[in-house]
Design a protein around this motif. Structure first.
Motif, PDB file in Angstrom:
ATOM      1  N   LYS A   1      52.507  29.317  98.260  1.00 22.60           N
ATOM      2  CA  LYS A   1      53.058  28.302  97.360  1.00 22.60           C
ATOM      3  C   LYS A   1      53.892  27.292  98.148  1.00 22.60           C
ATOM      4  O   LYS A   1      53.846  26.093  97.886  1.00 22.60           O
ATOM      5  CB  LYS A   1      53.903  28.986  96.289  1.00 22.60           C
ATOM      6  CG  LYS A   1      54.215  28.116  95.080  1.00 22.60           C
ATOM      7  CD  LYS A   1      52.982  27.901  94.220  1.00 22.60           C
ATOM      8  CE  LYS A   1      53.304  27.082  92.975  1.00 22.60           C
ATOM      9  NZ  LYS A   1      54.089  27.865  91.993  1.00 22.60           N
ATOM     10  N   ALA A   2      54.635  27.785  99.120  1.00 27.80           N
ATOM     11  CA  ALA A   2      55.434  26.891  99.966  1.00 27.80           C
ATOM     12  C   ALA A   2      54.531  25.917 100.721  1.00 27.80           C
ATOM     13  O   ALA A   2      54.810  24.711 100.776  1.00 27.80           O
ATOM     14  CB  ALA A   2      56.275  27.708 100.948  1.00 27.80           C
ATOM     15  N   LEU A   3      53.461  26.424 101.291  1.00 23.79           N
ATOM     16  CA  LEU A   3      52.518  25.562 102.008  1.00 23.79           C
ATOM     17  C   LEU A   3      51.905  24.531 101.071  1.00 23.79           C
ATOM     18  O   LEU A   3      51.734  23.357 101.426  1.00 23.79           O
ATOM     19  CB  LEU A   3      51.422  26.401 102.660  1.00 23.79           C
ATOM     20  CG  LEU A   3      51.843  27.297 103.830  1.00 23.79           C
ATOM     21  CD1 LEU A   3      50.661  28.116 104.309  1.00 23.79           C
ATOM     22  CD2 LEU A   3      52.411  26.461 104.974  1.00 23.79           C
TER      23      LEU A   3
ATOM     24  N   ALA B   1      64.584  33.880  98.415  1.00 22.31           N
ATOM     25  CA  ALA B   1      64.121  35.185  98.884  1.00 22.31           C
ATOM     26  C   ALA B   1      64.545  36.297  97.937  1.00 22.31           C
ATOM     27  O   ALA B   1      64.044  37.417  98.023  1.00 22.31           O
ATOM     28  CB  ALA B   1      64.661  35.446 100.289  1.00 22.31           C
ATOM     29  N   ILE B   2      65.491  36.004  97.046  1.00 18.44           N
ATOM     30  CA  ILE B   2      65.900  36.930  95.988  1.00 18.44           C
ATOM     31  C   ILE B   2      65.473  36.313  94.665  1.00 18.44           C
ATOM     32  O   ILE B   2      65.819  35.169  94.370  1.00 18.44           O
ATOM     33  CB  ILE B   2      67.430  37.154  95.992  1.00 18.44           C
ATOM     34  CG1 ILE B   2      67.876  37.758  97.326  1.00 18.44           C
ATOM     35  CG2 ILE B   2      67.859  38.048  94.835  1.00 18.44           C
ATOM     36  CD1 ILE B   2      69.373  37.842  97.475  1.00 18.44           C
ATOM     37  N   ALA B   3      64.717  37.039  93.863  1.00 15.39           N
ATOM     38  CA  ALA B   3      64.164  36.470  92.632  1.00 15.39           C
ATOM     39  C   ALA B   3      65.269  36.081  91.652  1.00 15.39           C
ATOM     40  O   ALA B   3      66.170  36.874  91.360  1.00 15.39           O
ATOM     41  CB  ALA B   3      63.221  37.469  91.976  1.00 15.39           C
TER      42      ALA B   3
ATOM     43  N   GLU C   1      62.062  29.063  92.223  1.00 17.41           N
ATOM     44  CA  GLU C   1      60.858  29.862  92.424  1.00 17.41           C
ATOM     45  C   GLU C   1      61.155  30.994  93.408  1.00 17.41           C
ATOM     46  O   GLU C   1      61.967  30.826  94.310  1.00 17.41           O
ATOM     47  CB  GLU C   1      59.742  29.011  93.042  1.00 17.41           C
ATOM     48  CG  GLU C   1      59.243  27.857  92.204  1.00 17.41           C
ATOM     49  CD  GLU C   1      58.153  27.074  92.935  1.00 17.41           C
ATOM     50  OE1 GLU C   1      57.819  27.445  94.084  1.00 17.41           O
ATOM     51  OE2 GLU C   1      57.663  26.097  92.363  1.00 17.41           O
ATOM     52  N   PRO C   2      60.478  32.126  93.260  1.00 16.62           N
ATOM     53  CA  PRO C   2      60.564  33.139  94.321  1.00 16.62           C
ATOM     54  C   PRO C   2      59.809  32.631  95.546  1.00 16.62           C
ATOM     55  O   PRO C   2      58.881  31.826  95.427  1.00 16.62           O
ATOM     56  CB  PRO C   2      59.863  34.351  93.706  1.00 16.62           C
ATOM     57  CG  PRO C   2      58.919  33.770  92.700  1.00 16.62           C
ATOM     58  CD  PRO C   2      59.597  32.550  92.152  1.00 16.62           C
TER      59      PRO C   2
ATOM     60  N   ARG D   1      56.046  17.566  98.824  1.00 11.05           N
ATOM     61  CA  ARG D   1      57.349  17.972  98.298  1.00 11.05           C
ATOM     62  C   ARG D   1      58.229  18.527  99.419  1.00 11.05           C
ATOM     63  O   ARG D   1      57.732  19.165 100.344  1.00 11.05           O
ATOM     64  CB  ARG D   1      57.172  19.051  97.226  1.00 11.05           C
ATOM     65  CG  ARG D   1      56.386  18.564  96.020  1.00 11.05           C
ATOM     66  CD  ARG D   1      55.937  19.717  95.147  1.00 11.05           C
ATOM     67  NE  ARG D   1      55.143  19.236  94.006  1.00 11.05           N
ATOM     68  CZ  ARG D   1      54.187  19.933  93.407  1.00 11.05           C
ATOM     69  NH1 ARG D   1      53.902  21.163  93.823  1.00 11.05           N
ATOM     70  NH2 ARG D   1      53.527  19.420  92.391  1.00 11.05           N
ATOM     71  N   VAL D   2      59.512  18.283  99.303  1.00  7.65           N
ATOM     72  CA  VAL D   2      60.481  18.941 100.184  1.00  7.65           C
ATOM     73  C   VAL D   2      60.712  20.348  99.645  1.00  7.65           C
ATOM     74  O   VAL D   2      60.918  20.523  98.440  1.00  7.65           O
ATOM     75  CB  VAL D   2      61.818  18.169 100.220  1.00  7.65           C
ATOM     76  CG1 VAL D   2      62.881  18.977 100.966  1.00  7.65           C
ATOM     77  CG2 VAL D   2      61.629  16.813 100.877  1.00  7.65           C
ATOM     78  N   VAL D   3      60.647  21.326 100.515  1.00  2.00           N
ATOM     79  CA  VAL D   3      60.874  22.708 100.100  1.00  2.00           C
ATOM     80  C   VAL D   3      62.185  23.196 100.704  1.00  2.00           C
ATOM     81  O   VAL D   3      62.389  23.106 101.919  1.00  2.00           O
ATOM     82  CB  VAL D   3      59.717  23.633 100.536  1.00  2.00           C
ATOM     83  CG1 VAL D   3      59.986  25.056 100.065  1.00  2.00           C
ATOM     84  CG2 VAL D   3      58.390  23.135  99.979  1.00  2.00           C
ATOM     85  N   ILE D   4      63.085  23.674  99.843  1.00  2.00           N
ATOM     86  CA  ILE D   4      64.365  24.212 100.290  1.00  2.00           C
ATOM     87  C   ILE D   4      64.313  25.730 100.148  1.00  2.00           C
ATOM     88  O   ILE D   4      64.124  26.248  99.047  1.00  2.00           O
ATOM     89  CB  ILE D   4      65.533  23.651  99.461  1.00  2.00           C
ATOM     90  CG1 ILE D   4      65.513  22.119  99.478  1.00  2.00           C
ATOM     91  CG2 ILE D   4      66.861  24.168  99.997  1.00  2.00           C
ATOM     92  CD1 ILE D   4      66.513  21.497  98.515  1.00  2.00           C
ATOM     93  N   PHE D   5      64.435  26.419 101.269  1.00  2.00           N
ATOM     94  CA  PHE D   5      64.402  27.881 101.266  1.00  2.00           C
ATOM     95  C   PHE D   5      65.832  28.401 101.161  1.00  2.00           C
ATOM     96  O   PHE D   5      66.688  28.064 101.989  1.00  2.00           O
ATOM     97  CB  PHE D   5      63.762  28.408 102.548  1.00  2.00           C
ATOM     98  CG  PHE D   5      62.326  27.995 102.732  1.00  2.00           C
ATOM     99  CD1 PHE D   5      61.363  28.377 101.817  1.00  2.00           C
ATOM    100  CD2 PHE D   5      61.949  27.215 103.809  1.00  2.00           C
ATOM    101  CE1 PHE D   5      60.028  28.000 101.977  1.00  2.00           C
ATOM    102  CE2 PHE D   5      60.630  26.831 103.991  1.00  2.00           C
ATOM    103  CZ  PHE D   5      59.666  27.227 103.066  1.00  2.00           C
TER     104      PHE D   5
END
Length: 249
Positions: A128-130, A114-116, A122-123, A137-141
């Motif tokens: 892009k997450a979807l 959430a902070i570039a 990636e921001p 792919r597993v997405v880690i926020f």
């Protein structure tokens, strides 16, 4: 305490897409003073890989309490905003550690912050997450919501809403929500089920009120369970009774 890699049992998933919320504290090895215990990260990776292999889309939000917590910073004389930003950066460190373990296991993974900070992740971009999730792919926020005064629980509820998660899995070291702290009170009783309103009115501290409210508004069930119990994650995803389920009714 060291944890051996576990092989989760096979199952038929009830949920197509999940948001797994992991507290930073689960990564901590107090015995060796390691902020990030390699054995725990490996175990996390094994469990997430098993879920992916079952055909479930997985997104993850990690806390940063094993490294720094904004609320503790206030006690040390650090301003709340500065402390919260420090905590957000701690979540990025944890996210990179988990990404490394997953990719070592052959699981394609992306970290979005959430902070570039383009050099390491990636921001956060919703579309892009979807796209990553749809490509397996597993997405880690990481980095929470990018704003001070919001917890990673709220970030998890927000991201779960944005990606259309079917459930928010709150993984802890305790096997559910109790009437009081089971460590301090031996008479504490575990709830099998709660409604969002009950969780809010009873001031259940396993998540903050804004996280409960977001899930209530978007009708996302919450399952609070012990991540370290064998097969607990798989049981939760299969719809079996595990921990405490928080829903509308």
């Amino acid at each position: 305490m060291r944890f051996q890699a576990q092989t989760e049992r096979k199952m038929t998933p009830k949920y197509r897409r999940i948001l797994l919320k992991l507290s930073g504290e689960v990564l901590l090895n107090k015995a060796t003073s390691q902020c990030i215990d390699p054995a725990v990260v490996t175990m996390m990776s094994d469990k997430i890989k098993a879920v992916k292999d079952a055909g479930v889309d997985v997104a993850v939000v990690l806390g940063g309490g094993n490294i720094f917590r904004g609320a503790i910073g206030e006690e040390l004389g650090i301003g709340r905003s500065a402390g919260d930003y420090m905590g957000m950066l701690a979540t990025v460190i944890n996210a990179i550690a988990l990404q490394n373990a997953l990719e070592r296991d052959g699981v394609p993974t992306r970290v979005q912050t959430a902070i570039a900070m383009h050099e390491v992740a990636e921001p956060y971009l919703h579309r892009k997450a979807l796209s990553h999730l749809e490509k397996g792919r597993v997405v880690i926020f990481a980095a929470g919501t990018g704003n001070p005064y919001f917890s990673t629980d709220t970030a998890a509820a927000l991201r779960a809403s944005e990606i259309g998660a079917d459930v928010l899995l709150k993984a802890t070291k305790v096997d559910g929500v109790y009437t009081s702290d089971p460590v301090k009170d031996p008479t504490a009783v575990r709830y099998d089920r709660l409604t969002y309103k009950e969780a809010l009115t009873k001031s259940i501290r396993v998540m903050d009120s804004s996280a409960f409210a977001l899930c209530m508004e978007n009708k996302i069930p919450i399952i609070v369970f012990n991540f370290f119990e064998r097969d607990s994650l798989m049981k939760a995803i299969a719809g079996e009774q595990v921990g405490t389920t928080i829903t509308e009714k």
